[in-house]
Design an enzyme around this catalytic site. Sequence first.
Site, PDB file in Angstrom:
ATOM      1  N   SER A 176       0.843  -1.201   0.000  1.00  0.00           N
ATOM      2  CA  SER A 176       0.000   0.000   0.000  1.00  0.00           C
ATOM      3  C   SER A 176       0.878   1.251   0.000  1.00  0.00           C
ATOM      4  O   SER A 176       1.666   1.466   0.929  1.00  0.00           O
ATOM      5  CB  SER A 176      -0.903  -0.002   1.230  1.00  0.00           C
ATOM      6  OG  SER A 176      -1.496   1.268   1.370  1.00  0.00           O
ATOM      7  N   HIS A 195      -0.780  -1.671  -4.035  1.00  0.00           N
ATOM      8  CA  HIS A 195      -2.126  -1.512  -3.475  1.00  0.00           C
ATOM      9  C   HIS A 195      -2.434  -0.020  -3.458  1.00  0.00           C
ATOM     10  O   HIS A 195      -1.770   0.766  -2.770  1.00  0.00           O
ATOM     11  CB  HIS A 195      -2.178  -2.115  -2.068  1.00  0.00           C
ATOM     12  CG  HIS A 195      -3.549  -2.107  -1.459  1.00  0.00           C
ATOM     13  ND1 HIS A 195      -4.500  -3.063  -1.752  1.00  0.00           N
ATOM     14  CD2 HIS A 195      -4.132  -1.266  -0.576  1.00  0.00           C
ATOM     15  CE1 HIS A 195      -5.605  -2.804  -1.069  1.00  0.00           C
ATOM     16  NE2 HIS A 195      -5.408  -1.707  -0.350  1.00  0.00           N
ATOM     17  N   ASP A 197      -5.080   2.822  -2.725  1.00  0.00           N
ATOM     18  CA  ASP A 197      -6.277   3.085  -1.914  1.00  0.00           C
ATOM     19  C   ASP A 197      -6.975   4.358  -2.362  1.00  0.00           C
ATOM     20  O   ASP A 197      -6.426   5.456  -2.209  1.00  0.00           O
ATOM     21  CB  ASP A 197      -5.867   3.246  -0.445  1.00  0.00           C
ATOM     22  CG  ASP A 197      -5.487   1.932   0.200  1.00  0.00           C
ATOM     23  OD1 ASP A 197      -6.340   1.021   0.204  1.00  0.00           O
ATOM     24  OD2 ASP A 197      -4.349   1.812   0.700  1.00  0.00           O
ATOM     25  N   MET A 204      -9.958   6.914  -1.789  1.00  0.00           N
ATOM     26  CA  MET A 204     -10.940   7.351  -0.772  1.00  0.00           C
ATOM     27  C   MET A 204     -11.587   8.646  -1.240  1.00  0.00           C
ATOM     28  O   MET A 204     -10.906   9.543  -1.739  1.00  0.00           O
ATOM     29  CB  MET A 204     -10.232   7.585   0.568  1.00  0.00           C
ATOM     30  CG  MET A 204      -9.429   6.387   1.049  1.00  0.00           C
ATOM     31  SD  MET A 204      -8.772   6.658   2.700  1.00  0.00           S
ATOM     32  CE  MET A 204      -7.640   5.267   2.840  1.00  0.00           C
ATOM     33  N   HIS A 215      -8.102  -0.472  -4.633  1.00  0.00           N
ATOM     34  CA  HIS A 215      -9.066  -0.648  -3.547  1.00  0.00           C
ATOM     35  C   HIS A 215      -9.928   0.606  -3.469  1.00  0.00           C
ATOM     36  O   HIS A 215      -9.477   1.647  -3.000  1.00  0.00           O
ATOM     37  CB  HIS A 215      -8.278  -0.879  -2.234  1.00  0.00           C
ATOM     38  CG  HIS A 215      -9.143  -1.000  -1.016  1.00  0.00           C
ATOM     39  ND1 HIS A 215      -8.635  -0.953   0.258  1.00  0.00           N
ATOM     40  CD2 HIS A 215     -10.483  -1.201  -0.873  1.00  0.00           C
ATOM     41  CE1 HIS A 215      -9.624  -1.111   1.138  1.00  0.00           C
ATOM     42  NE2 HIS A 215     -10.760  -1.249   0.471  1.00  0.00           N
ATOM     43  N   MET A 237     -12.497   2.744  -1.874  1.00  0.00           N
ATOM     44  CA  MET A 237     -13.291   3.057  -0.682  1.00  0.00           C
ATOM     45  C   MET A 237     -14.110   4.287  -1.025  1.00  0.00           C
ATOM     46  O   MET A 237     -13.849   5.402  -0.553  1.00  0.00           O
ATOM     47  CB  MET A 237     -12.353   3.312   0.511  1.00  0.00           C
ATOM     48  CG  MET A 237     -11.774   2.024   1.079  1.00  0.00           C
ATOM     49  SD  MET A 237     -10.319   2.329   2.092  1.00  0.00           S
ATOM     50  CE  MET A 237      -9.076   2.398   0.828  1.00  0.00           C
ATOM     51  N   MET A 284     -11.370  -6.544   5.421  1.00  0.00           N
ATOM     52  CA  MET A 284     -10.693  -5.428   6.091  1.00  0.00           C
ATOM     53  C   MET A 284     -10.389  -5.834   7.527  1.00  0.00           C
ATOM     54  O   MET A 284     -11.288  -6.254   8.263  1.00  0.00           O
ATOM     55  CB  MET A 284     -11.574  -4.168   6.093  1.00  0.00           C
ATOM     56  CG  MET A 284     -11.749  -3.496   4.740  1.00  0.00           C
ATOM     57  SD  MET A 284     -10.218  -3.001   3.916  1.00  0.00           S
ATOM     58  CE  MET A 284      -9.497  -1.849   5.105  1.00  0.00           C
ATOM     59  N   GLY A 286      -9.923   3.733   5.962  1.00  0.00           N
ATOM     60  CA  GLY A 286      -9.798   5.185   6.066  1.00  0.00           C
ATOM     61  C   GLY A 286      -8.370   5.664   6.290  1.00  0.00           C
ATOM     62  O   GLY A 286      -7.975   6.685   5.745  1.00  0.00           O
ATOM     63  N   GLY A 302      -4.062   4.371   7.164  1.00  0.00           N
ATOM     64  CA  GLY A 302      -3.043   3.357   7.395  1.00  0.00           C
ATOM     65  C   GLY A 302      -2.558   3.444   8.845  1.00  0.00           C
ATOM     66  O   GLY A 302      -2.976   4.330   9.604  1.00  0.00           O
ATOM     67  N   GLY A 303      -1.726   2.499   9.222  1.00  0.00           N
ATOM     68  CA  GLY A 303      -1.070   2.560  10.526  1.00  0.00           C
ATOM     69  C   GLY A 303      -1.939   2.194  11.720  1.00  0.00           C
ATOM     70  O   GLY A 303      -1.591   2.505  12.856  1.00  0.00           O
ATOM     71  N   ASP A 340      -6.300  -6.536   4.734  1.00  0.00           N
ATOM     72  CA  ASP A 340      -5.812  -5.169   4.602  1.00  0.00           C
ATOM     73  C   ASP A 340      -5.964  -4.445   5.942  1.00  0.00           C
ATOM     74  O   ASP A 340      -7.094  -4.237   6.400  1.00  0.00           O
ATOM     75  CB  ASP A 340      -6.627  -4.469   3.501  1.00  0.00           C
ATOM     76  CG  ASP A 340      -6.132  -3.077   3.182  1.00  0.00           C
ATOM     77  OD1 ASP A 340      -5.079  -2.674   3.704  1.00  0.00           O
ATOM     78  OD2 ASP A 340      -6.817  -2.395   2.383  1.00  0.00           O
ATOM     79  N   GLY A 341      -4.831  -4.098   6.544  1.00  0.00           N
ATOM     80  CA  GLY A 341      -4.848  -3.319   7.776  1.00  0.00           C
ATOM     81  C   GLY A 341      -4.108  -4.008   8.905  1.00  0.00           C
ATOM     82  O   GLY A 341      -4.496  -5.098   9.329  1.00  0.00           O
ATOM     83  N   GLY A 342      -3.004  -3.384   9.325  1.00  0.00           N
ATOM     84  CA  GLY A 342      -2.264  -3.902  10.473  1.00  0.00           C
ATOM     85  C   GLY A 342      -1.561  -5.226  10.222  1.00  0.00           C
ATOM     86  O   GLY A 342      -1.332  -5.988  11.158  1.00  0.00           O
ATOM     87  N   GLY A 377       1.407  -1.511   4.437  1.00  0.00           N
ATOM     88  CA  GLY A 377       1.899  -0.181   4.073  1.00  0.00           C
ATOM     89  C   GLY A 377       3.254   0.078   4.691  1.00  0.00           C
ATOM     90  O   GLY A 377       4.289  -0.378   4.191  1.00  0.00           O
TER      91      GLY A 377
HETATM   92  C1  DX5 Z   1      -6.767   1.503   4.984  1.00  0.00           C
HETATM   93  C2  DX5 Z   1      -6.203   1.051   3.686  1.00  0.00           C
HETATM   94  C3  DX5 Z   1      -4.989   0.199   3.790  1.00  0.00           C
HETATM   95  C4  DX5 Z   1      -3.816   0.788   4.500  1.00  0.00           C
HETATM   96  C5  DX5 Z   1      -3.061  -0.347   5.120  1.00  0.00           C
HETATM   97  O1  DX5 Z   1      -8.056   1.985   4.823  1.00  0.00           O
HETATM   98  O2  DX5 Z   1      -7.171   0.320   2.951  1.00  0.00           O
HETATM   99  O3  DX5 Z   1      -4.609  -0.306   2.512  1.00  0.00           O
HETATM  100  O4  DX5 Z   1      -2.938   1.503   3.684  1.00  0.00           O
HETATM  101  O5  DX5 Z   1      -2.023   0.180   5.837  1.00  0.00           O
HETATM  102  P1  DX5 Z   1      -1.375  -0.510   7.104  1.00  0.00           P
HETATM  103  O6  DX5 Z   1      -0.524  -1.625   6.601  1.00  0.00           O
HETATM  104  O7  DX5 Z   1      -0.636   0.592   7.739  1.00  0.00           O
HETATM  105  O8  DX5 Z   1      -2.498  -1.009   8.009  1.00  0.00           O
HETATM  106 ZN    ZN Z   2      -6.540  -0.783   1.142  1.00  0.00          ZN
END
Ligand code: DX5
Ligand code: ZN
Length: 229
Positions: free
Chosen positions: A23, A48, A50, A52, A81, A83, A152, A157, A159-160, A190-192, A212
Amino acid sequence: MRYLRKERNGSPENMPSVKISASVLNSNLAELGKEAAKIAENGVEYVHYDVMDGEFVENITYGSSIQKSLLPYTTAKMDTHLMVMHPQRQIKLFADAGSDIITFHVESDCNPHELIDEIHALNVKAGVAVKPNTPAEAVLPYIEKADMILVMTVEPGYGGQGFIPEMTDKIRLIRAEADRLGKDIDIQVDGGINTETAKLVKEAGANVLVAGPFLFKAENMKAAADSMR
Ligand code: DX5
Ligand code: ZN
């Protein structure tokens, strides 16, 4: 039911291979081309990307024109992706901007069956994403038609954020239904995701891992990606 690779037709080869999707959301956006280039250089399969819209989620990122501008910088596949509240309006733009797969949210304003068909008609793979508070049942009807289900593992919304451990049950349920249907679908998370949480989600049946900062802030992106596989 606990998901075990070796239980699937008695052969681990039937499990879709583990792939990594990097990401770029929290990479150095002022040098996005250079950041995207690192992805394929380090053997990572997907960018990836994202998207939004400030409506489906509060944050706003980037649209199809910036994705298109990244194409010359990388040979990695484009994993888009969305969103966004109205994904149907975006799919042609992203198909033209080089998406290899477009994933939209089941919670968005759309008819998922029709949208999967429309994405396929553009010669692009289709993914269906599900937010943490939406039950697995919401995406089960699309396993047969879709190429990927995105579970998810944080609220979309930003990252991190921290991985939500309860999402492993959702992954198991979706993988069990895919097995029942005899479909080796990709299940993305996706996420963490990092080395530790990657183990949990793979054991549950996920095989496409998004990360990410874990990749971009690593001293060696290839080693970080390999540690997740
Ligand atoms: C969050 C995104 C993710 C995000 C993941 O809404 O869809 O793709 O970048 O980032 P990490 O790896 O930091 O959770
Ligand atoms: Zn994503």
